[in-house]
Motif scaffolding. Structure first.
Motif, PDB file in Angstrom:
ATOM      1  N   GLU A 190      -1.752  -0.088   5.587  1.00 19.90           N
ATOM      2  CA  GLU A 190      -1.369   1.469   5.629  1.00 19.90           C
ATOM      3  C   GLU A 190      -2.416   2.084   6.571  1.00 19.90           C
ATOM      4  N   ARG A 219      -5.950   0.702   5.416  1.00 24.71           N
ATOM      5  CA  ARG A 219      -5.875  -0.121   4.102  1.00 24.71           C
ATOM      6  C   ARG A 219      -5.174  -1.298   4.187  1.00 24.71           C
ATOM      7  N   GLU A 225      -9.775  -1.021  -3.188  1.00 25.52           N
ATOM      8  CA  GLU A 225      -8.901  -0.930  -1.710  1.00 25.52           C
ATOM      9  C   GLU A 225      -9.908  -1.409  -0.549  1.00 25.52           C
ATOM     10  N   HIS A 272      -3.119  -3.709   1.849  1.00 24.13           N
ATOM     11  CA  HIS A 272      -2.361  -3.664   0.821  1.00 24.13           C
ATOM     12  C   HIS A 272      -2.294  -5.271   0.416  1.00 24.13           C
ATOM     13  N   ARG A 273      -1.929  -6.196   1.460  1.00 26.55           N
ATOM     14  CA  ARG A 273      -1.835  -7.289   1.113  1.00 26.55           C
ATOM     15  C   ARG A 273      -2.334  -8.135   2.430  1.00 26.55           C
ATOM     16  N   ARG A 295      -2.764  -9.205  -3.324  1.00 29.48           N
ATOM     17  CA  ARG A 295      -3.713  -8.166  -3.240  1.00 29.48           C
ATOM     18  C   ARG A 295      -5.125  -8.557  -3.131  1.00 29.48           C
TER      19      ARG A 295
END
Length: 483
Positions: free
Chosen positions: A208, A143, A127, A145-146, A151
């Protein structure tokens, strides 16, 4: 055919006349670049750890592929990436095209690009987690995520083969692919900017937040000056202290040492450190925080000296060289701060496999006990950043039984590392530089291909990062305060 013959010959005679053309003067020709490859080939023969993790035949094949790619490269970016990838194959934490040793023109072209992600982040497993940002609106603990549709762990995997570290200690490579705001040129920024720049100067993120809210964010990419303006480390003047000292309410002192690069400092660091270590009477313990410290001078010896009551020599490490004297044809391309390095092996003893044993007593470590011992327990905080002098300190601290190590495994490698003395190899046609360590430190006996494992393993969680909680420091302090 002519190019292939040139690249495979590799003898010192090929260096004669090379480098007459300079990258700064005009566009290098195929022959000019082939001259750089010949210089590199000869220089790497001086590297004591070249075959520590691979056979000569395996590296020769890699070198041949590099030579073809380097000569055929259409621009400086491709040449730099090829050089970084080849040197990373040596698996030596001190062998790389050093960002800070490049010519100004080269550094401006390669590193001063508006491609950076405007956040500070660390890795928690796979992460990518925000730990700070300047105007991005992303809270610590967010976080990613992309990143631009990819990723982050996949991007990290693409960058890893370009990153320096000792042996197969990938934790060090991962730490170099974090952006914590403590370095003027970040490894992640350089390679991300060259391999995966954002389209249109804008980074598109899927994130996120700590409250589990997901959203899409577009952030303008930033350049080098903006990144440096957001550094977390305060500006330090010539005579300013490089370290900090604080006393916790529980009676535990905390010595934070983010770096040991004191060579150009006018600060009396020995006097500063001695005065604070002298003040520990009546306290509950001392925490030495080295987590952001890659190395430098052996400043930690002053601490070790207060933990022993008789002269101490660390566990045996054989210091090996690969040369007696540098070839005269190579000398013009070897920059250094001490010309005695060119004759480092003149009095060395021949060993097997082309090595020479460095004469006993030259740069041998021996720690003499200080007049005053530390009257309290000591805990040292470690991380994968520790890969040079701080790796050695963690190893020696454990060997003398000075206390406990807390945190995450170090960088470096228990089989030994390379360093001590250096050349800065200048490739004249391309204008690129790479650092070349000259002394190989080889552990006697069988050791794992890994860093130092702490006595008490503590790693931050995403929740810790969101809350600004330092679980490692808290655990060490509680243990010291409780006796």
């Amino acid at each position: 055919m002519r190019r292939r013959t040139f690249l495979q010959a590799g003898g010192a005679a090929l260096l004669a006349g090379m480098g007459a053309r300079s990258w700064a003067a005009d566009v290098p020709t195929t022959r000019d670049l082939a001259g750089d490859v010949a210089i590199l080939r000869e220089a790497l023969k001086l590297h004591p750890g070249l075959y520590r993790y691979q056979s000569p035949a395996a590296f020769e094949a890699k070198l041949a592929r590099f030579g073809q790619a380097f000569v055929a490269a259409g621009d400086q970016q491709a040449r730099f990436l090829a050089l970084a990838a080849l040197l990373a194959e040596i698996r030596c934490g001190h062998s790389y095209p050093n960002f800070f040793n490049q010519k100004k023109e080269v550094a401006a072209e390669l590193f001063d690009r508006p491609t950076r992600v405007p956040v500070h982040f660390v890795w928690v497993g796979d992460e990518m987690v925000v730990v700070g940002s300047r105007g991005s609106g992303l809270a610590a603990g967010t976080r990613i995520h992309r990143l631009n549709g990819e990723r982050p762990a996949a991007l990290r995997a693409r960058l890893m083969p370009l990153v320096r570290a000792d042996g197969h200690n990938d934790a060090k490579r991962i730490s170099l692919l974090e952006v914590r705001g403590d370095d003027r040129i970040e490894t992640f920024d350089v390679f991300q900017g060259l391999l995966s720049p954002p389209r249109g100067g804008v980074h598109r993120l899927e994130v996120e937040e700590p409250d589990a809210k997901a959203r899409h964010v577009e952030l303008p990419a930033i350049g080098l000056a903006a990144r440096q303006a957001s550094m977390t480390a305060p500006e330090v003047k010539d005579a300013d202290p490089l370290w900090t000292w604080s006393m916790r309410p529980d009676g535990v002192a905390v010595l934070t040492m983010p770096g040991w690069g004191i060579w150009n400092s006018k600060w009396d660091w020995k006097g500063w450190l001695d005065a604070r270590l002298d003040s520990l009477g009546g306290t509950k313990g001392l925490v030495v925080d080295l987590r952001d410290n890659e190395g430098g001078a052996d400043c930690g010896d002053l601490i070790l000296a207060r933990l022993i009551d008789r002269p101490w020599t660390p566990p045996a490490l054989e210091q090996r060289l690969r040369f007696r004297r540098t070839p005269a044809s190579l000398d013009p391309f070897l920059d250094t701060w001490d010309d005695s390095f060119r004759t480092l092996g003149e009095r060395a003893t021949p060993l097997a496999d082309g090595f020479f044993l460095r004469p006993a007593g030259e740069n041998a470590l021996r720690v003499e006990p200080a007049d005053k011992r530390l009257p309290v327990g000591v805990a040292v905080l470690t991380s994968p950043v520790n890969s040079s002098a701080t790796f050695q300190f963690a190893r020696n601290f454990r060997a003398i039984g000075g206390g406990k190590l807390y945190g995450r495994p170090t960088g470096g490698n228990r089989r030994g590392i390379n360093g001590g003395c250096f050349f800065f190899v200048r490739l004249p046609a391309s204008g690129l530089e790479f650092d070349l360590p000259l002394v190989g430190y080889f552990a006697m006996g069988r050791e794992p291909d890994a860093g130092i494992i702490p006595d008490v393993a503590v790693a931050p969680t995403i929740a810790d990062l969101a809350a600004g909680r330092d679980r490692t420091l808290e655990r060490a302090a509680v243990d010291l305060a409780s006796g």
